[in-house]
Write a protein that holds these residues in place. Structure first.
Motif, PDB file in Angstrom:
ATOM      1  N   UNK A  49       0.822  -1.202   0.000  1.00 30.46           N
ATOM      2  CA  UNK A  49       0.000   0.000   0.000  1.00 30.46           C
ATOM      3  C   UNK A  49       0.853   1.247   0.000  1.00 30.46           C
ATOM      4  N   UNK A  50       0.278   2.361  -0.459  1.00 25.27           N
ATOM      5  CA  UNK A  50       1.004   3.630  -0.530  1.00 25.27           C
ATOM      6  C   UNK A  50       0.138   4.751   0.008  1.00 25.27           C
ATOM      7  N   UNK A  51       0.807   5.793   0.494  1.00 30.65           N
ATOM      8  CA  UNK A  51       0.065   6.941   1.006  1.00 30.65           C
ATOM      9  C   UNK A  51       0.975   8.079   1.374  1.00 30.65           C
ATOM     10  N   UNK A  52       0.353   9.170   1.791  1.00 29.23           N
ATOM     11  CA  UNK A  52       1.118  10.372   2.127  1.00 29.23           C
ATOM     12  C   UNK A  52       1.785  10.257   3.495  1.00 29.23           C
ATOM     13  N   UNK A  53       1.430   9.242   4.264  1.00 32.40           N
ATOM     14  CA  UNK A  53       2.039   9.007   5.574  1.00 32.40           C
ATOM     15  C   UNK A  53       2.090   7.505   5.827  1.00 32.40           C
ATOM     16  N   UNK A  54       2.792   7.144   6.878  1.00 34.31           N
ATOM     17  CA  UNK A  54       2.890   5.720   7.208  1.00 34.31           C
ATOM     18  C   UNK A  54       1.506   5.139   7.516  1.00 34.31           C
ATOM     19  N   UNK A  55       0.690   5.885   8.251  1.00 33.08           N
ATOM     20  CA  UNK A  55      -0.636   5.392   8.597  1.00 33.08           C
ATOM     21  C   UNK A  55      -1.500   5.190   7.357  1.00 33.08           C
TER      22      UNK A  55
END
Length: 341
Positions: A49-55
């Motif tokens: 998964x990918x995102x703007x933050x670790x969460x």
């Protein structure tokens, strides 16, 4: 000087550790281009998964992992809520569930046991990437223990149902047994994807039809009638029956349980630019021993261009609110019988 040297070394070790954990740019981990390299399918279920933050990256990875289950695993939200209430306070569940359960969230709509995440990788654009994974065999052993615990609890409720006095009490225990067995089936469905050999073994220990049949037989003995003052045209009775359509208790003019109460809707003057009505509903469901199961009370005002429109809104709001509150009240009452509240 010796103290400062030791402190400097400790800080350097910590810095290097963080740098290894939070890779920023540079050479990406192998799983970025080949998930199988670090998480072979024979040992893991995994998703990146990918995102703007670790969460956010973890949430994205969890949701992608859940997609591997969503086609095959049925989720009954009401049953899961009942299950959570039935095991609440049971220390045998609390320890292992607190330690190992991980709720992914509404997007995934699944709860996984032993879900873990890789160290994150931050690429040159600042996007965080992470792997959500389940290690197949160790996770299967945890599933086995929890499924057996569910089935033991289901059998205990089943035995208690056969000695309970009163149809509603018997139904409460049979229904609780069914809920526990249904959760065991849900976990076996997940286990088929995680580790099929263990799922096949656990499937032999589950007899969901036994619990379903017992619950349905007892439900056939439950019925309710309606006696509501002010319901001159039977419209409120119709709304009550529709609200009860999702429950095991059926309508009968001679039902052993009864809805009693009052209903009124009267015009009121609030603003000359529109018409208003005030509606009051005070309705309760009583069991065969005349004990209150669930109560609904509202005193509210609705508006419309005409009095008829205002009344239509009043009936609609009554129906919407009654359906939700009745379901909560009845489920809470049944759970209270089982867990002794």
């Amino acid at each position: 000087m010796k103290y400062f040297t030791i402190l400097f070394i400790a800080i350097l070790i910590l810095f290097n550790s963080c740098a290894a954990t939070f890779r920023h740019g540079g050479t990406p981990p192998a799983w970025m281009t080949n998930l199988e390299a670090d998480f072979p399918q024979s040992r893991y279920l995994a998703a990146v998964g990918s995102g703007s933050s670790r969460r956010r990256a973890q949430e994205d990875a969890s949701a992608l992992l859940a997609q591997q289950f969503s086609v095959h695993v049925r989720v009954n939200t009401v049953a899961q809520e009942r299950y959570a209430e039935l095991i609440r306070g049971d220390q045998r569940y609390r320890e292992i569930m607190t330690m190992l359960n991980h709720t992914i969230g509404t997007q995934a709509d699944q709860t996984f046991i032993n879900l873990k995440f890789s160290d994150p990788y931050i690429d040159r654009t600042g996007t965080t990437h992470v792997v959500a994974y389940l290690e197949r065999q160790p996770t299967a052993l945890i599933y086995r223990d929890l499924i057996r615990r569910d089935l033991e609890k289901a059998e205990d409720y089943f035995r208690r149902a056969n000695t309970a006095v009163g149809s509603l009490r018997r139904y409460a225990f049979f229904d609780a047994a069914y809920i526990m067995a249904l959760n065991a089936e849900r976990m076996i469905d997940q286990l088929r994807i995680i580790f099929p050999p263990m799922a096949a073994m656990m499937e032999m220990e589950l007899d969901l039809r036994k619990f379903t049949a017992a619950r349905d037989r007892e439900a056939a003995n439950l019925s309710y009638r309606i006696a509501i003052d002010g319901d001159t045209d039977g419209r409120i009775a119709g709304i009550v029956r529709e609200a009860m359509s999702g429950q095991a208790i059926s309508y009968s003019p001679n039902g052993s349980m009864v809805f009693r109460g009052t209903w009124s809707v009267t015009p009121v003057t609030v603003n000359p630019n529109f018409r208003s009505v005030n509606w009051i509903a005070n309705i309760s469901l009583f069991d065969e021993a005349d004990t209150t199961i669930a109560t609904f009370f509202r005193d509210a005002r609705e508006n419309g261009l005409t009095e008829t429109q205002a009344e239509t809104v009043a009936f609609r709001e009554f129906q919407r609110q009654l359906s939700a509150e009745l379901a909560r009240g009845i489920n809470a009452y049944l759970t209270g019988i089982v867990i002794g509240n």
